[in-house]
Design a protein around this motif. Structure first.
Motif, PDB file in Angstrom:
ATOM      1  N   ASN A 195       0.834  -1.207   0.000  1.00 49.32           N
ATOM      2  CA  ASN A 195       0.000   0.000   0.000  1.00 49.32           C
ATOM      3  C   ASN A 195       0.862   1.248   0.000  1.00 49.32           C
ATOM      4  O   ASN A 195       0.538   2.244  -0.652  1.00 49.32           O
ATOM      5  CB  ASN A 195      -0.916   0.033   1.229  1.00 49.32           C
ATOM      6  CG  ASN A 195      -2.182  -0.794   1.034  1.00 49.32           C
ATOM      7  OD1 ASN A 195      -2.484  -1.185  -0.106  1.00 49.32           O
ATOM      8  ND2 ASN A 195      -2.892  -1.081   2.104  1.00 49.32           N
TER       9      ASN A 195
ATOM     10  N   ALA B  35       0.883   4.203  -2.640  1.00 47.97           N
ATOM     11  CA  ALA B  35       0.463   5.544  -2.225  1.00 47.97           C
ATOM     12  C   ALA B  35       1.357   6.649  -2.788  1.00 47.97           C
ATOM     13  O   ALA B  35       0.953   7.800  -2.839  1.00 47.97           O
ATOM     14  CB  ALA B  35       0.455   5.615  -0.698  1.00 47.97           C
TER      15      ALA B  35
ATOM     16  N   ASP C 104       5.137   6.116   4.946  1.00 49.63           N
ATOM     17  CA  ASP C 104       5.603   6.392   3.577  1.00 49.63           C
ATOM     18  C   ASP C 104       5.627   7.880   3.306  1.00 49.63           C
ATOM     19  O   ASP C 104       5.255   8.679   4.167  1.00 49.63           O
ATOM     20  CB  ASP C 104       4.691   5.662   2.574  1.00 49.63           C
ATOM     21  CG  ASP C 104       3.240   6.056   2.746  1.00 49.63           C
ATOM     22  OD1 ASP C 104       2.934   7.269   2.627  1.00 49.63           O
ATOM     23  OD2 ASP C 104       2.395   5.163   3.056  1.00 49.63           O
TER      24      ASP C 104
ATOM     25  N   VAL D 216     -11.562   9.295   3.739  1.00 49.16           N
ATOM     26  CA  VAL D 216     -11.183   7.886   3.549  1.00 49.16           C
ATOM     27  C   VAL D 216     -10.866   7.248   4.898  1.00 49.16           C
ATOM     28  O   VAL D 216     -11.179   6.069   5.143  1.00 49.16           O
ATOM     29  CB  VAL D 216      -9.978   7.803   2.587  1.00 49.16           C
ATOM     30  CG1 VAL D 216      -9.393   6.404   2.556  1.00 49.16           C
ATOM     31  CG2 VAL D 216     -10.402   8.245   1.182  1.00 49.16           C
TER      32      VAL D 216
ATOM     33  N   GLY E 165      -6.978  -2.795  -7.050  1.00 46.64           N
ATOM     34  CA  GLY E 165      -7.178  -3.125  -5.631  1.00 46.64           C
ATOM     35  C   GLY E 165      -8.591  -3.617  -5.382  1.00 46.64           C
ATOM     36  O   GLY E 165      -9.539  -3.136  -5.995  1.00 46.64           O
TER      37      GLY E 165
ATOM     38  N   GLY F 267      -7.277  -5.760   1.536  1.00 53.32           N
ATOM     39  CA  GLY F 267      -5.963  -5.859   2.201  1.00 53.32           C
ATOM     40  C   GLY F 267      -5.979  -5.401   3.655  1.00 53.32           C
ATOM     41  O   GLY F 267      -5.644  -6.172   4.562  1.00 53.32           O
TER      42      GLY F 267
ATOM     43  N   PHE G 236       1.125   3.627   9.442  1.00 55.47           N
ATOM     44  CA  PHE G 236       0.343   2.496   9.951  1.00 55.47           C
ATOM     45  C   PHE G 236       1.123   1.880  11.105  1.00 55.47           C
ATOM     46  O   PHE G 236       2.312   1.617  10.984  1.00 55.47           O
ATOM     47  CB  PHE G 236       0.095   1.456   8.849  1.00 55.47           C
ATOM     48  CG  PHE G 236      -0.947   1.927   7.865  1.00 55.47           C
ATOM     49  CD1 PHE G 236      -0.594   2.780   6.816  1.00 55.47           C
ATOM     50  CD2 PHE G 236      -2.265   1.535   7.988  1.00 55.47           C
ATOM     51  CE1 PHE G 236      -1.567   3.223   5.930  1.00 55.47           C
ATOM     52  CE2 PHE G 236      -3.230   1.975   7.101  1.00 55.47           C
ATOM     53  CZ  PHE G 236      -2.888   2.834   6.058  1.00 55.47           C
TER      54      PHE G 236
HETATM   55  P1  ADP Z   1      -6.654  -1.854  -1.878  1.00 55.60           P
HETATM   56  O1  ADP Z   1      -5.184  -1.765  -1.639  1.00 55.60           O
HETATM   57  O2  ADP Z   1      -7.033  -3.019  -2.612  1.00 55.60           O
HETATM   58  O3  ADP Z   1      -7.295  -0.624  -2.255  1.00 55.60           O
HETATM   59  P2  ADP Z   1      -6.663  -1.863   0.966  1.00 55.60           P
HETATM   60  O4  ADP Z   1      -7.612  -2.387   1.951  1.00 55.60           O
HETATM   61  O5  ADP Z   1      -5.305  -2.402   1.088  1.00 55.60           O
HETATM   62  O6  ADP Z   1      -7.253  -2.212  -0.430  1.00 55.60           O
HETATM   63  O7  ADP Z   1      -6.606  -0.337   0.969  1.00 55.60           O
HETATM   64  C1  ADP Z   1      -7.787   0.384   1.033  1.00 55.60           C
HETATM   65  C2  ADP Z   1      -7.543   1.817   0.688  1.00 55.60           C
HETATM   66  O8  ADP Z   1      -6.790   2.457   1.688  1.00 55.60           O
HETATM   67  C3  ADP Z   1      -6.771   2.076  -0.475  1.00 55.60           C
HETATM   68  O9  ADP Z   1      -7.586   2.023  -1.630  1.00 55.60           O
HETATM   69  C4  ADP Z   1      -6.216   3.453  -0.260  1.00 55.60           C
HETATM   70  O10 ADP Z   1      -7.114   4.434  -0.628  1.00 55.60           O
HETATM   71  C5  ADP Z   1      -6.045   3.514   1.163  1.00 55.60           C
HETATM   72  N1  ADP Z   1      -4.628   3.288   1.543  1.00 55.60           N
HETATM   73  C6  ADP Z   1      -4.081   2.167   1.974  1.00 55.60           C
HETATM   74  N2  ADP Z   1      -2.774   2.343   2.267  1.00 55.60           N
HETATM   75  C7  ADP Z   1      -2.519   3.671   2.028  1.00 55.60           C
HETATM   76  C8  ADP Z   1      -1.359   4.478   2.146  1.00 55.60           C
HETATM   77  N3  ADP Z   1      -0.142   3.984   2.518  1.00 55.60           N
HETATM   78  N4  ADP Z   1      -1.450   5.785   1.794  1.00 55.60           N
HETATM   79  C9  ADP Z   1      -2.647   6.296   1.398  1.00 55.60           C
HETATM   80  N5  ADP Z   1      -3.766   5.585   1.291  1.00 55.60           N
HETATM   81  C10 ADP Z   1      -3.704   4.257   1.589  1.00 55.60           C
END
Ligand code: ADP
Length: 626
Positions: free
Chosen positions: A523, A527, A553, A562, A579, A583, A610
């Motif tokens: 992720n 990002a 990151d 979000v 995606g 995850g 995270f």
């Molecule tokens: P996917 O990766 O399939 O979208 P996830 O559950 O892993 O599903 O992530 C959900 C959402 O969380 C992502 O679509 C994204 O918008 C947000 N996200 C996850 N990790 C990050 C990150 N490191 N930086 C910004 N947004 C993130």
């Protein structure tokens, strides 16, 4: 309050009653004091009288003894032959001289004042004081009662003033007999001064009165020749006839009755205390008759001592009374205090009861309010539950819709491709271009492989992990994760920095933890927008039994709208095919299975952070470690 009113009325009634009781007690005390005082006064006076009567007996005996000493002299002298001789022959001067000489001897020897002889006319024919200027000789005493008594043959006795000497004297007279005839009267006169001297020595005032009430003998000269009562006219005549006293000098005795005891048997009189007649005092006037002489013996007993004793008793009584009053007052005051205490307590109790009533009233009002509130709350809860279940239902539907959209897209796209490739393959087989047909079939194979992988992913999400937790090395897990992602990392030219102690062990499952890390790092790579070199920092810290693994990151961070939904299943912001939105949702549940937590936030300097919190694995025993 009715109770308080009752208490007050009781108190109001109790007060006059107490006053009445105190008044009655005081009256009783006063009455008993008076009665006690009188009883004591009576007793003391009777005691005094008893002593007085004993003294009276003594003085009576003394007086009688004194008179008896002289009583027989005249009868004895009357029997003397010399006496008879003189009477028989009055002209015999020698015989008379002889007798007179003898009489003088008798007189001196017996202590009498004068001894003399009278013939039957009362004329003195011989006297012991013949040579004195105031000699009785030649005097006629026929008027004297003692002469008459003796002439009649009895023993004459008489008290009176000497007609010549003016001296008080007591006379004994006896008849001189010659056979049956009485020739004359033999008389002795006794001076009373000696008896008076004896009476004067007495500690009490003693005096003698004769039958007519004239005091004839007294230790205190004040009473001498006074009368205790007005002289009876008959007595006065007799006194004058006998020339007993000079009636003109006889005055009333300075004695006044001021009270009495025993029904006037014990008179109390006021009389002079001494001869000066200046001081007077209260005396108990005791009397005893002397029958033979017709006299009365008087004794005045000073009652001063009695009064002193009475005063002592009165003072004692007063002290006792005061002590009783003081004790009663103390008891009464204590009782009052107790009553007051009780009253205050009752009042307090009433106030308390009132307060309890009010409080109970308030409480029941509050209770009522609470009950209605509880009712409202329950109704609200019910409606909330209703809304919740509706919401859950709606959420479920939304999730289903989201999932359907994602799955439809994920499956439709390869399915469309497969159909196209299959049609192509069929066309190529018909055309005999087997190589091309194979190529299309291989693409179909890859696409089905991708769909199978997608299906596995879904299965993993749906399945609740039953795996047990174990000791997992962070270093190994990290190494494996990075190895698996190596291709992607290199392609993106990412810079991965690991800080902190990697040699820590956590509780979890290696494959599941690896999945979590792969998700987070993947992720992070996603990002960072294109054209920026991804920088991924992994930091490990330990706080007591918690180990924190932070992945951050340098991307654009998580948009505010979000953030609340980031862990929801099927939530994704990524383009279709990039995606599935599972995850983080899967990772969240995995970490929860390890009794840890997964948290997402934005870094102040930009980018997302995270944090995975995990339990520190307990240290291995020696055997297990080997
Ligand atoms: P996917 O990766 O399939 O979208 P996830 O559950 O892993 O599903 O992530 C959900 C959402 O969380 C992502 O679509 C994204 O918008 C947000 N996200 C996850 N990790 C990050 C990150 N490191 N930086 C910004 N947004 C993130």
């Amino acid at each position: 309050m009715p109770k308080t009113a009752k208490t007050d009325s009781v108190t109001a009634r109790a007060l006059p009653r107490t006053a009445l009781v105190i008044g009655l007690l005081a009256a009783l005390l006063a009455a008993s004091s008076v009665v006690g005082y009188r009883a004591m006064a009576r007793t003391f006076h009777l005691e005094l009288a008893r002593d007085g009567y004993e003294a009276l007996d003594l003085y009576g005996e003394m007086t009688r003894g004194w008179l008896n000493r002289y009583r027989m002299l005249a009868p004895i002298y009357a029997r003397d032959p010399r006496v008879l001789a003189v009477l028989r022959d009055p002209s015999d001067a020698a015989a008379r001289d002889d007798l007179q000489a003898e009489m003088e001897i008798w007189n001196v020897a017996s202590g009498t004042s004068v001894t003399y002889l009278m013939n039957m006319t009362g004329m003195t024919v011989a006297a012991s004081n013949e040579s004195d200027s105031d000699s009785f000789k030649g005097m006629n005493y026929g008027f004297r009662p003692y002469f008459r008594e003796a002439a009649e043959g009895r023993l004459g006795r008489f008290f009176g003033l000497g007609t010549r000497t003016r001296q008080r004297g007591y006379y004994f007279a006896a008849p001189v007999r010659d056979g049956d005839r009485t020739l004359g009267v033999m008389t002795v006169k006794i001076e009373v001064d000696a008896l008076e001297r004896d009476l004067r020595l007495s500690p009490y005032q003693v005096f003698l009165s004769d039958g007519s009430g004239v005091v004839i003998l007294s230790g205190n000269p004040i009473f001498r020749l006074t009368t205790l009562a007005p002289i009876d006219p008959e007595d006065a005549l007799r006194i004058a006839t006998a020339r007993q006293f000079d009636l003109s000098v006889i005055t009333p005795a300075p004695i006044t009755q001021i009270g009495s005891w025993l029904d006037n048997q014990l008179p109390v009189v006021r009389a002079p205390t001494d001869r000066s007649e200046v001081q007077t005092g209260a005396f108990l006037h005791l009397t005893e008759p002397m029958m033979a002489e017709g006299w009365t013996l008087h004794l005045l007993m000073d009652t001063t001592e009695v009064h002193h004793r009475l005063w002592y008793m009165v003072l004692l009584l007063l002290a006792c009374g005061l002590a009783i009053c003081a004790t009663a007052t103390v008891i009464w005051q204590r009782r009052q205090r107790l009553l007051e205490h009780l009253r205050v307590r009752e009042r307090m109790q009433a106030v308390l009861e009132q307060r309890v009533l009010e409080r109970t009233h308030d409480l029941s009002a509050v209770n009522q309010k609470l009950r209605s509130e509880v009712g409202e709350r329950r109704a609200a809860e019910a409606s909330l539950r209703q809304s919740q279940s509706e919401l859950i239902q709606a959420g479920k539907l939304a999730a289903l819709g989201q999932m359907s959209a994602a799955l439809t897209h994920e499956f439709n796209q390869p399915l469309t491709a497969i159909r196209t490739y299959a049609e192509n393959a069929a066309a190529f087989v018909d055309a005999g271009a087997t190589e091309k047909a194979r190529e299309n079939l291989t693409r179909i194979q890859r696409l089905t492989e991708r769909m199978a992988q997608l299906s596995r992913h879904l299965t993993r999400f749906a399945r609740r992990s039953q795996d047990t937790v174990e000791r997992v090395s962070l270093r190994d897990t990290l190494n494996e994760t990075l190895a698996l992602l190596q291709g992607r990392l290199e392609r993106a030219d990412a810079k991965v920095t690991i800080t902190g102690n990697q040699d820590l062990w956590v509780l979890g499952g290696q494959v599941r933890l690896q999945h979590v890390m792969m998700n987070l790092v993947g992720n992070a790579l996603d990002a960072v927008p294109e054209g920026r070199r991804p920088e991924i920092d992994i930091d490990i810290t330990q706080d007591r039994d918690q180990i924190m693994l932070v992945v951050q990151d340098n991307g654009d961070g998580i948009a505010p709208e979000v953030l609340p939904r980031i862990f929801d299943p099927f939530f994704t912001t990524k383009d279709v095919g990039k995606g599935l939105g599972l995850g983080l949702s899967i990772s969240f549940n995995i970490v929860k299975d390890f009794e840890g937590a997964l948290r997402a936030e934005n870094r102040p300097e930009g980018g997302a952070r995270f944090t995975v919190s995990l339990q520190t694995a307990p240290a291995l025993t020696q055997d297990a470690a080997e």
